[in-house]
Design an enzyme around this catalytic site. Structure first.
Site, mmCIF file in Angstrom:
data_model
loop_
_atom_site.group_PDB
_atom_site.id
_atom_site.type_symbol
_atom_site.label_atom_id
_atom_site.label_comp_id
_atom_site.label_asym_id
_atom_site.label_seq_id
_atom_site.Cartn_x
_atom_site.Cartn_y
_atom_site.Cartn_z
ATOM 1 N N SER A 50 -27.310 -39.002 -25.891
ATOM 2 C CA SER A 50 -27.683 -40.090 -25.375
ATOM 3 C C SER A 50 -28.659 -40.700 -26.262
ATOM 4 C CB SER A 50 -27.922 -40.526 -23.997
ATOM 5 O OG SER A 50 -29.109 -39.834 -23.691
ATOM 6 N N ARG A 52 -42.237 -37.457 -21.247
ATOM 7 C CA ARG A 52 -41.481 -37.876 -19.899
ATOM 8 C C ARG A 52 -42.496 -38.036 -18.606
ATOM 9 N NH1 ARG A 52 -38.596 -38.693 -23.675
ATOM 10 N NH2 ARG A 52 -36.777 -37.379 -24.328
ATOM 11 N N SER A 110 -38.858 -29.803 -25.280
ATOM 12 C CA SER A 110 -39.888 -28.909 -25.570
ATOM 13 C C SER A 110 -41.096 -29.450 -24.810
ATOM 14 C CB SER A 110 -40.148 -29.251 -27.078
ATOM 15 O OG SER A 110 -40.499 -30.346 -27.314
ATOM 16 N N GLY A 153 -29.488 -35.948 -22.072
ATOM 17 C CA GLY A 153 -31.095 -35.736 -21.560
ATOM 18 C C GLY A 153 -31.353 -36.980 -20.894
ATOM 19 N N ARG A 154 -31.759 -37.781 -21.724
ATOM 20 C CA ARG A 154 -32.579 -38.959 -20.856
ATOM 21 C C ARG A 154 -31.416 -39.604 -20.100
ATOM 22 N NH1 ARG A 154 -35.028 -40.936 -26.518
ATOM 23 N NH2 ARG A 154 -33.297 -39.596 -27.200
ATOM 24 N N GLU A 206 -26.091 -29.886 -33.427
ATOM 25 C CA GLU A 206 -26.267 -31.152 -33.172
ATOM 26 C C GLU A 206 -27.103 -31.880 -34.248
ATOM 27 O OE1 GLU A 206 -29.305 -31.477 -29.964
ATOM 28 O OE2 GLU A 206 -29.193 -33.557 -30.103
ATOM 29 N N LYS A 227 -28.397 -24.494 -28.922
ATOM 30 C CA LYS A 227 -28.328 -25.442 -29.282
ATOM 31 C C LYS A 227 -29.273 -25.866 -30.443
ATOM 32 C CE LYS A 227 -30.855 -29.604 -28.443
ATOM 33 N NZ LYS A 227 -31.456 -30.567 -27.556
ATOM 34 N N LYS A 246 -22.558 -31.627 -31.280
ATOM 35 C CA LYS A 246 -23.280 -32.788 -30.285
ATOM 36 C C LYS A 246 -23.753 -33.685 -31.216
ATOM 37 C CE LYS A 246 -27.244 -32.947 -27.298
ATOM 38 N NZ LYS A 246 -27.854 -32.471 -26.013
ATOM 39 N N THR A 294 -42.196 -32.986 -25.648
ATOM 40 C CA THR A 294 -41.221 -34.168 -25.174
ATOM 41 C C THR A 294 -41.349 -34.245 -23.549
ATOM 42 O OG1 THR A 294 -39.837 -33.483 -26.797
ATOM 43 C CG2 THR A 294 -38.722 -34.895 -25.092
HETATM 44 P P1 13P Z 1 -30.568 -37.352 -25.299
HETATM 45 O O1 13P Z 1 -29.526 -37.359 -24.446
HETATM 46 O O2 13P Z 1 -31.787 -37.788 -24.249
HETATM 47 O O3 13P Z 1 -30.563 -37.897 -26.518
HETATM 48 O O4 13P Z 1 -31.192 -35.679 -25.206
HETATM 49 C C1 13P Z 1 -30.071 -35.133 -25.688
HETATM 50 C C2 13P Z 1 -30.886 -33.926 -26.597
HETATM 51 O O5 13P Z 1 -30.336 -32.580 -25.929
HETATM 52 C C3 13P Z 1 -31.375 -34.338 -27.807
HETATM 53 O O6 13P Z 1 -31.580 -32.988 -28.350
#
Ligand code: 13P
Length: 339
Positions: free
Chosen positions: A259, A31, A24, A289-290, A175, A134, A217, A27
């Site tokens: 992650s 980063r 978003s 993501g990260r 998720e 998601k 997820k 976020t």
């Molecule tokens: P991370 O792998 O950085 O946790 O991000 C995954 C994600 O989409 C969180 O909603």
């Protein structure tokens, strides 16, 4: 097999997983702050183009989760991002929740918002090229958390979202993220994760969601990031599998882990250790993501002359996680031939 199940299965195709690039505004700013780059619309666009245009990433990446702004953006040459991804055989997806907000009358817990108007937004996203969606709910671990109140209100909202997605012809990625911050033990993480999953599958079933056209997820079951004695990869793999075997129906085609603040290499090693213990009722994959982006973000640093180095870094992580899909990853591969 109906088209929802086909899409879900394509997203967990052998050796492949998902890139979460749906940060978003808040976020992505965090980063970019970490590399000293201003979060302008053009910088966000350029960074996402770098990732999406990486040659060969499609060998390991089945789908990409986009943010509302990103699904409307285009590559430098004018190709809309969803089209660019599709041209490489990568399935575009979209984050549709509006974030975790304070849960009324709770002690600091959250409820994810975004159900109002969701049916119309899903139709628009489908028009824009999305084939999956998601929605993320978050829970924390503490002596009295997650509360039953937080577990069931979020499960209800996740199921309402999932039902709307299936009605709109989009695969819902469900998720529920039990945050792994703190000093909790592996057992506490397993217990909290199990309670959350049990509630989620109860609500999904009650709200008529077809598990075969969904993906889960979740977090992995980990010792708290600040715990004194943290479990290693084998223990994490065994605890996570035990928890998921108890609580996730076999009809779910795939579990695509987040992650969640693990180091890149830990996220890969944990996934690998689980797949090495297979076969399992579901595909075990990634939606990082990260853990897919961190080295690329750092290598880029906002400079056009670093795009190629950043793409190499992203490609490398995608390849390592692709190997972890079949339990074939080894830490030595991190240094051997960074392509
Ligand atoms: P991370 O792998 O950085 O946790 O991000 C995954 C994600 O989409 C969180 O909603």
């Amino acid at each position: 097999m109906n088209s929802l199940e086909e899409t879900a299965r394509a997203l967990v195709a052998e050796g492949k997983g998902i890139l979460a690039a749906d940060e978003s505004d808040g976020t992505i700013k965090k980063r970019f702050d970490s590399i000293g780059v201003e979060s302008t619309e053009e910088n966000r666009r350029a960074y996402r183009e770098l990732l999406f245009a990486t040659s060969g990433a499609e060998d390991y990446i089945s789908g990409v989760i986009l943010f509302d702004e990103t699904i409307r953006q285009s590559a430098e040459d004018g190709t809309p991002f969803p089209k660019l991804l599709e041209s490489k055989g990568i399935i575009p997806g979209i984050k549709v929740d509006k974030g975790a907000k304070p849960l009324a009358l709770s002690d600091g817990e959250t409820i994810t918002e975004g159900l109002d108007g969701l049916r119309a937004r899903l139709d628009e996203y489908r028009e824009l090229g999305a084939r999956f969606a998601k929605w993320r709910a978050t829970y924390s671990i503490d002596a009295d958390k997650p509360s039953e109140y937080c577990v069931w209100t979020n499960a209800h909202a996740l199921a309402r979202y999932a039902a709307l997605c299936q009605e709109a012809g989009l695969v819902p990625i469900v998720e529920p993220e039990v945050l792994q911050d703190g000093t909790h033990t592996l057992e506490q993480s397993s217990k909290a994760t199990g309670r959350v999953l049990q509630a989620v599958y109860t609500e999904l079933h009650d709200q008529r969601v077809d598990y075969r056209g969904t993906l889960l997820k979740p977090n992995m079951v980990l010792s708290g990031y600040d715990a004194a004695d943290r479990a290693g990869a084998e223990e994490v793999a065994e605890a996570t599998l035990e928890c998921f075997n108890k609580h996730v129906p076999a009809a779910v085609p795939g579990i695509v882990f987040l992650s969640g603040g693990q180091s890149d290499e830990d996220a890969t090693a944990h996934l690998n250790a689980m797949n090495a213990l297979g076969p399992h009722p579901w595909e075990l994959s990634f939606s990082y993501g990260r853990a897919l982006q961190a080295p690329a973000l750092k290598a880029w640093g906002g400079k056009p002359e670093n795009v190629e180095a950043a793409q190499r870094a992203y490609y490398h992580r995608a390849k390592m996680n692709g190997a972890a899909r079949t339990g074939m990853y080894a830490p030595e591969m991190e240094t051997a031939g960074v392509a």
